[in-house]
Design a protein around this motif. Structure first.
Motif, PDB file in Angstrom:
ATOM      1  N   LYS A 261       0.822  -1.200   0.000  1.00 53.01           N
ATOM      2  CA  LYS A 261       0.000   0.000   0.000  1.00 53.01           C
ATOM      3  C   LYS A 261       0.865   1.262   0.000  1.00 53.01           C
ATOM      4  O   LYS A 261       1.904   1.320   0.664  1.00 53.01           O
ATOM      5  CB  LYS A 261      -0.921   0.015   1.216  1.00 53.01           C
ATOM      6  CG  LYS A 261      -1.858  -1.182   1.290  1.00 53.01           C
ATOM      7  CD  LYS A 261      -2.753  -1.273   0.075  1.00 53.01           C
ATOM      8  CE  LYS A 261      -3.724  -2.439   0.177  1.00 53.01           C
ATOM      9  NZ  LYS A 261      -4.557  -2.562  -1.026  1.00 53.01           N
ATOM     10  N   LEU A 262       0.416   2.260  -0.746  1.00 52.50           N
ATOM     11  CA  LEU A 262       1.134   3.529  -0.823  1.00 52.50           C
ATOM     12  C   LEU A 262       0.730   4.460   0.314  1.00 52.50           C
ATOM     13  O   LEU A 262       1.583   5.019   1.008  1.00 52.50           O
ATOM     14  CB  LEU A 262       0.864   4.209  -2.173  1.00 52.50           C
ATOM     15  CG  LEU A 262       1.486   5.582  -2.375  1.00 52.50           C
ATOM     16  CD1 LEU A 262       3.006   5.482  -2.388  1.00 52.50           C
ATOM     17  CD2 LEU A 262       0.985   6.211  -3.673  1.00 52.50           C
ATOM     18  N   ALA A 263      -0.561   4.657   0.489  1.00 49.41           N
ATOM     19  CA  ALA A 263      -1.080   5.540   1.541  1.00 49.41           C
ATOM     20  C   ALA A 263      -2.387   4.945   2.052  1.00 49.41           C
ATOM     21  O   ALA A 263      -3.469   5.433   1.725  1.00 49.41           O
ATOM     22  CB  ALA A 263      -1.294   6.946   1.000  1.00 49.41           C
ATOM     23  N   PRO A 264      -2.300   3.880   2.853  1.00 50.66           N
ATOM     24  CA  PRO A 264      -3.510   3.134   3.230  1.00 50.66           C
ATOM     25  C   PRO A 264      -4.540   3.944   3.987  1.00 50.66           C
ATOM     26  O   PRO A 264      -5.734   3.666   3.892  1.00 50.66           O
ATOM     27  CB  PRO A 264      -2.960   1.978   4.082  1.00 50.66           C
ATOM     28  CG  PRO A 264      -1.612   2.425   4.544  1.00 50.66           C
ATOM     29  CD  PRO A 264      -1.077   3.290   3.448  1.00 50.66           C
ATOM     30  N   ARG A 265      -4.131   4.960   4.737  1.00 46.90           N
ATOM     31  CA  ARG A 265      -5.100   5.748   5.501  1.00 46.90           C
ATOM     32  C   ARG A 265      -5.829   6.757   4.631  1.00 46.90           C
ATOM     33  O   ARG A 265      -6.871   7.268   5.018  1.00 46.90           O
ATOM     34  CB  ARG A 265      -4.395   6.468   6.652  1.00 46.90           C
ATOM     35  CG  ARG A 265      -3.759   5.530   7.662  1.00 46.90           C
ATOM     36  CD  ARG A 265      -3.297   6.247   8.900  1.00 46.90           C
ATOM     37  NE  ARG A 265      -4.415   6.847   9.622  1.00 46.90           N
ATOM     38  CZ  ARG A 265      -4.300   7.437  10.802  1.00 46.90           C
ATOM     39  NH1 ARG A 265      -3.113   7.504  11.391  1.00 46.90           N
ATOM     40  NH2 ARG A 265      -5.343   7.966  11.400  1.00 46.90           N
ATOM     41  N   PRO A 268      -6.526   3.310   0.352  1.00 49.38           N
ATOM     42  CA  PRO A 268      -5.933   1.974   0.482  1.00 49.38           C
ATOM     43  C   PRO A 268      -5.798   1.212  -0.820  1.00 49.38           C
ATOM     44  O   PRO A 268      -5.079   0.224  -0.870  1.00 49.38           O
ATOM     45  CB  PRO A 268      -6.909   1.263   1.428  1.00 49.38           C
ATOM     46  CG  PRO A 268      -7.582   2.347   2.179  1.00 49.38           C
ATOM     47  CD  PRO A 268      -7.709   3.478   1.214  1.00 49.38           C
ATOM     48  N   GLY A 269      -6.470   1.636  -1.888  1.00 48.13           N
ATOM     49  CA  GLY A 269      -6.359   0.934  -3.156  1.00 48.13           C
ATOM     50  C   GLY A 269      -5.077   1.224  -3.902  1.00 48.13           C
ATOM     51  O   GLY A 269      -4.709   0.492  -4.816  1.00 48.13           O
ATOM     52  N   LYS A 270      -4.378   2.287  -3.560  1.00 47.69           N
ATOM     53  CA  LYS A 270      -3.177   2.679  -4.292  1.00 47.69           C
ATOM     54  C   LYS A 270      -1.948   1.982  -3.712  1.00 47.69           C
ATOM     55  O   LYS A 270      -1.818   1.850  -2.509  1.00 47.69           O
ATOM     56  CB  LYS A 270      -3.010   4.197  -4.257  1.00 47.69           C
ATOM     57  CG  LYS A 270      -4.127   4.915  -4.992  1.00 47.69           C
ATOM     58  CD  LYS A 270      -4.022   6.405  -4.836  1.00 47.69           C
ATOM     59  CE  LYS A 270      -5.092   7.116  -5.645  1.00 47.69           C
ATOM     60  NZ  LYS A 270      -6.448   6.693  -5.302  1.00 47.69           N
ATOM     61  N   THR A 271      -1.048   1.569  -4.583  1.00 43.43           N
ATOM     62  CA  THR A 271       0.114   0.806  -4.155  1.00 43.43           C
ATOM     63  C   THR A 271       1.407   1.459  -4.614  1.00 43.43           C
ATOM     64  O   THR A 271       1.410   2.293  -5.525  1.00 43.43           O
ATOM     65  CB  THR A 271       0.066  -0.625  -4.715  1.00 43.43           C
ATOM     66  OG1 THR A 271       0.149  -0.560  -6.148  1.00 43.43           O
ATOM     67  CG2 THR A 271      -1.208  -1.336  -4.299  1.00 43.43           C
ATOM     68  N   ARG A 272       2.492   1.039  -3.991  1.00 43.13           N
ATOM     69  CA  ARG A 272       3.809   1.542  -4.379  1.00 43.13           C
ATOM     70  C   ARG A 272       4.177   1.050  -5.773  1.00 43.13           C
ATOM     71  O   ARG A 272       4.832   1.766  -6.542  1.00 43.13           O
ATOM     72  CB  ARG A 272       4.853   1.075  -3.365  1.00 43.13           C
ATOM     73  CG  ARG A 272       4.602   1.588  -1.954  1.00 43.13           C
ATOM     74  CD  ARG A 272       5.619   1.032  -0.973  1.00 43.13           C
ATOM     75  NE  ARG A 272       5.267   1.393   0.401  1.00 43.13           N
ATOM     76  CZ  ARG A 272       5.959   1.026   1.466  1.00 43.13           C
ATOM     77  NH1 ARG A 272       7.049   0.285   1.318  1.00 43.13           N
ATOM     78  NH2 ARG A 272       5.574   1.395   2.671  1.00 43.13           N
TER      79      ARG A 272
END
Length: 367
Positions: A261-265, A268-272
Motif C-alpha cells: 500500500k502507498l497511503a492506506p489511511r 488503500p487501493g493505491k500501491t507503491r
C-alpha cells in the motif's frame, strides 16, 4: 485521477489488487437538503456506534462486508445477500477482478471529452480557453455544493465563479501577474459577498471560499499560461498526455502487480508498485513528447518532466481523496457517466499544471 484514470475501469484496487469478496449493492444515499442534487454524490455509510450486548455486536459484525469505496478495503454496512449458486450466471468467476464502473460509458465519455479538447486546442485557442473556464466554473459548483451538503459550509459561488473565469482569462492575456491580481480581487470579493449574511460561521465560509479559489481556478490558470506561448497548443497537449499516461501506468501496473500500500489511511487501493508504474510510463512519454512535440526540447528533459508529473499527479489524486474522505463521499458529482464529476477528472490535472508550466519555462523558455 480518482479511481478510473481517464476512463480506465476501477478495479478492486485502482493502483493495486485487493482480496475481497463480491460487494453488495450500495444502500440508498437518502434525501439531500436541496432538490436536484440528490444524484450528484453518494454519501459514505455510517458504521453503527459500538455498545449493547454481545448478540447485538455479533449481528452488526455480520453486516460488515464489502468495501466502503469500490477501490478501497474499508467498512460498508449492507444486508447479507444469499450466496450465488455455483456455476450460475450470477456467480462470480474465481480470480476475476471487477471493473467497478460502467466501462462503456467511461470510454465513451473519455473519447468525447478528448475530441472536444483536441478540436478546440488546435483549431482556435480562445475556444479552448472557454473550455478551461467552463471546467473551472462547473468544478467550483461541484465543490461548493458538496461543502454545503456535507459540512454546512457556505462558500459563495457567484464571486468564485466570476473571479475564477477572470483568473483564467487574465492569465492568458496578461500572464502570471494578471492571474495574481485576479486572485487577490477574487479573495476580496469572497470576503465582501459573505458579509451579506449573518456573521455565524463567517470565518469558516470565507476560508473555504479562498481555498476553493486557489484549488480550482488559480491552478487551472497555469494551463492558460501554457496556452499563451507560441507553441502553447503542443505544451498543453504534452501536459494532458503525461498526466493521462501517468494515471494509466499507475492503474495498469498496480492492478496487475500491486501488493504494498502507498497511503492506506488516505486511499488503500493505491500501491507503491502503481506509483512506480506511473513514473515509468510518464518518463517514457515525457522523453517522446519533448523530443517530437516541443520546439528545442531534449529527450532527457522529458525524463525529468515525466518524473515530476507522476509525483504531482499522485499527490493531486491523494489530495482530493483526502477531501472526499472528509466529506464522506465517493465522487464529487455525477455529470460524467463512468467518471463521476468534473472535479473527479481534474484531481490530477490541477496540481500538475503549475509543475509542467514551470519546467517548460526552464527547459525551453516561456515565449
Amino acid at each position: 485521477m480518482n479511481d478510473t484514470s481517464w476512463g480506465a475501469p476501477s478495479s478492486a484496487g485502482y493502483w493495486g489488487s485487493t482480496d475481497r469478496g463480491p460487494s453488495s449493492p450500495a444502500p440508498s444515499a437518502g434525501p439531500v437538503r436541496e432538490a436536484g442534487v440528490a444524484a450528484q454524490t453518494r454519501p459514505m455509510p455510517t458504521v453503527p456506534a459500538s455498545g449493547g450486548d454481545q448478540d447485538d455486536r455479533d449481528q452488526r459484525a455480520a453486516h460488515l462486508r464489502g468495501p466502503l469505496f469500490r477501490d478501497e478495503q474499508e467498512f460498508d454496512i449492507h444486508p447479507q445477500e444469499p450466496a450465488p449458486v455455483p456455476d450460475s450466471p450470477q456467480a462470480p468467476k474465481a480470480g476475476k477482478k471487477s471493473a467497478g464502473r460502467d466501462l462503456r460509458a467511461a470510454i465513451g465519455v473519455g473519447v468525447g471529452l478528448g475530441a472536444v479538447i483536441l478540436a478546440s486546442l488546435f483549431i482556435y485557442k480562445p475556444v479552448f480557453l472557454g473550455v478551461i473556464v467552463l471546467a473551472v466554473v462547473v468544478g467550483l459548483w461541484e465543490l461548493t455544493s458538496r461543502l454545503a451538503e456535507r459540512k454546512s459550509i457556505k462558500a459563495p459561488l457567484v464571486p468564485l465563479a466570476l473571479g475564477g473565469a477572470a483568473m483564467v482569462i487574465a492569465g492568458y492575456v496578461d500572464g502570471a501577474e494578471g492571474a495574481w491580481i485576479a486572485m487577490a480581487f477574487t479573495a476580496l470579493a469572497v470576503l465582501v459577498w459573505r458579509m451579506t449574511e449573518p456573521p455565524d460561521d463567517y470565518l469558516k465560509d470565507v476560508t473555504a471560499g479562498i481555498f476553493a479559489a486557489f484549488y480550482v481556478p488559480f491552478l487551472a490558470t497555469f494551463v492558460a499560461l501554457m496556452l499563451a506561448a507560441g507553441d502553447g497548443a503542443w505544451r498543453v497537449l504534452t501536459f494532458l498526455i503525461l498526466t493521462v499516461v501517468s494515471d494509466t501506468g499507475a492503474y495498469a501496473v498496480g492492478w496487475k502487480f500491486g501488493k504494498r500500500k502507498l497511503a492506506p489511511r488516505i486511499s488503500p487501493g493505491k500501491t507503491r508498485e502503481g506509483l512506480l508504474g506511473a513514473v515509468a510510463f510518464a518518463m517514457v512519454a515525457g522523453a517522446l513528447c519533448m523530443r517530437f512535440l516541443i520546439d528545442d526540447g531534449v529527450w532527457w528533459q522529458g525524463l525529468l518532466l515525466g518524473l515530476a508529473v507522476a509525483v504531482s499527479a499522485t499527490l493531486g489524486d491523494l489530495g482530493e481523496s483526502m477531501i472526499k474522505r472528509d466529506l464522506g463521499i465517493k465522487d464529487m458529482g455525477a455529470l460524467l457517466p463512468g467518471h463521476g464529476g468534473i472535479m473527479d477528472r481534474l484531481d490530477s490535472l490541477l496540481p500538475t499544471a503549475p509543475v509542467v508550466w514551470l519546467l517548460m519555462v526552464v527547459f525551453v523558455g516561456g515565449a
